[in-house]
Design an enzyme around this catalytic site. Structure first.
Site, short mmCIF file in Angstrom:
data_model
loop_
_atom_site.label_atom_id
_atom_site.label_comp_id
_atom_site.label_asym_id
_atom_site.label_seq_id
_atom_site.Cartn_x
_atom_site.Cartn_y
_atom_site.Cartn_z
N SER A 49 15.83 12.65 -30.97
CA SER A 49 16.76 12.46 -32.07
C SER A 49 16.19 11.45 -33.07
O SER A 49 15.10 11.65 -33.59
CB SER A 49 18.12 12.02 -31.53
OG SER A 49 19.11 12.11 -32.52
N ASP B 4 21.21 23.27 -30.10
CA ASP B 4 21.28 22.05 -30.90
C ASP B 4 21.54 22.42 -32.36
O ASP B 4 20.67 22.96 -33.03
CB ASP B 4 19.96 21.27 -30.77
CG ASP B 4 20.00 19.91 -31.46
OD1 ASP B 4 20.93 19.65 -32.23
OD2 ASP B 4 19.07 19.12 -31.21
N HIS C 245 22.93 19.08 -28.83
CA HIS C 245 21.96 18.03 -29.14
C HIS C 245 21.80 17.05 -27.98
O HIS C 245 20.70 16.56 -27.72
CB HIS C 245 22.40 17.28 -30.39
CG HIS C 245 21.46 16.22 -30.83
ND1 HIS C 245 20.19 16.49 -31.30
CD2 HIS C 245 21.58 14.86 -30.85
CE1 HIS C 245 19.58 15.36 -31.62
NE2 HIS C 245 20.40 14.36 -31.35
#
Length: 392
Positions: free
Chosen positions: A166, A332, A365
């Site tokens: 991320s 995601d 995610h």
């Protein structure tokens, strides 16, 4: 040169002060001003970090670990703030995917963070008060530049691998483009080369929720003895929805009721998903600073390796010699697989040594933080091959 240093944190809760006694910290000299992309400087910076494994004699076995938006330096073991396992505890350790019998893992709290590194909640040396909104605007580049300065202070010329997911993946991509001579390899997971309009929109909702809280006091809540709990909680709830996929939410909660047999016809908690989000918001405000959330989300929004579309993405990777691994997850929607493929194509265009892994998962995610066997295998395979080539 590197030691455990107690920070003056009288403005922070005792739980933080006590817990952060256990983390390592590098304090830059008071006259060492850190230049930032916004044109301002920071002086007297402190960077908190944790290490796992043993540094070898020639300091060639270092993995630089970069955390996500709400992460910290406590990647493995028990986090002294939350008393829960570190965010990649299942991956880091002797014989695990990130094998500490081979590698020395250096995990830092980013500049702008609230777990011991200099950020908006830190004391401004010029005033003796918390920076609050006087803290300069940060970028991902600024965070990475300070990590590189930390490596210099630790005598680490080149890391075996920079890796993260991320926002941590964005830091890795920044290292690949701005400090490519400092890495042998890099692994970016569940990340992107720029923030989309949708992501910026969600962040702005969160920031406005914080700033609309009367207890925010234009960022001066520490001086006022308050805390924008409601605003920060809503910001966290909003963001957390983006970390999960619709199938995962449906599988985990559906329309199941929370501790009741029928709907209440009021605004109390009816559904399990409501209870879950409220819990996420409540637990978050106990471990994170509201102003830090404002600054770090803004840094994410500014990240763009094409400089606002003025440059070609492939140009950012020219001259990159490191081997690269990119990992993405099918569900995601915050950083979708298509954006990782964009990075892969750009790397291919400049002849980079890149491998790409797309993992089927309905966890959204957040999958990069969860125990996903295929991801663990990909990480282990990449790092084991690297260790063999480096003679570790």
């Amino acid at each position: 040169m590197v030691s455990k240093v107690k920070k003056d944190m009288q403005h922070m809760p005792n739980t933080f002060e006590d817990a952060l006694e256990k983390t390592q910290k590098y304090v830059f000299p008071a006259d060492d001003e850190i230049p930032l992309l916004c044109g301002k400087h920071l002086k007297g910076c402190e960077i908190a970090y944790e290490t796992y494994g043993t540094l070898n004699a020639d300091r060639s076995n270092v993995i630089l670990l970069c955390h996500g938006l709400t992460g910290d330096q406590f990647a493995a073991g028990i986090n002294p703030i939350t008393q829960k396992p570190g965010w990649w505890d299942h991956l880091i350790g002797n014989g695990k995917a990130i094998d500490t019998s081979k590698y020395f893992v250096l995990s830092t709290n980013v500049l702008g963070g609230c777990m011991g590194s200099t950020g908006p909640s830190s004391l401004n040396p010029d005033t003796g008060k918390p920076y609050a909104m006087d803290f300069p605007i940060l970028t991902i580049h600024d965070m990475v530049a300070v990590q590189i300065k930390l490596l210099d202070q630790l005598g680490i010329r080149k890391v075996a691998c920079a890796m993260g997911g991320s926002m941590g993946g964005m830091q890795v991509l920044e290292i690949m483009t701005s400090f490519s001579d400092r890495i042998e390899a890099a692994m970016a997971i569940s990340s992107s080369w720029r923030h989309s309009a949708q992501n910026i929109a969600f962040h702005e909702i969160g920031r406005q929720a914080i700033m609309a809280d009367p207890d925010w006091h234009y960022g001066l809540y520490q001086e006022k003895g308050t805390k924008p709990v409601k605003g920060l909680s809503v910001a966290r709830m909003t963001a957390h929805v983006t970390y999960m996929s619709e199938p995962a939410l449906q599988r985990k909660f559906g329309r199941n009721l929370q501790d009741r047999e029928d709907i209440s016809y009021n605004f109390e908690v009816d559904f399990q998903v409501e209870s879950y989000l409220r819990y996420q918001g409540k637990s978050f405000v106990d471990r994170f600073d509201a102003n830090c959330y404002l600054y770090i989300t803004k840094a994410l929004d500014y990240f763009d390796l094409t400089n606002g579309g003025k440059n070609c993405l492939a140009d950012a990777f020219k001259g990159l010699k490191a081997r690269i691994c990119l990992i993405t997850f099918s569900s995601d929607w915050l950083f979708p697989p298509s954006e990782t493929r964009d990075i892969m194509r750009a790397l291919n265009a400049v002849g980079a040594n890149v491998s790409f892994v797309e993992i089927e998962s309905d966890k959204g995610h957040d999958a990069f933080l969860l125990e996903e066997p295929e991801m663990s295998d990909a990480v282990a395979g990449f790092l084991n091959a690297l260790a063999k080539d480096l003679g570790l």
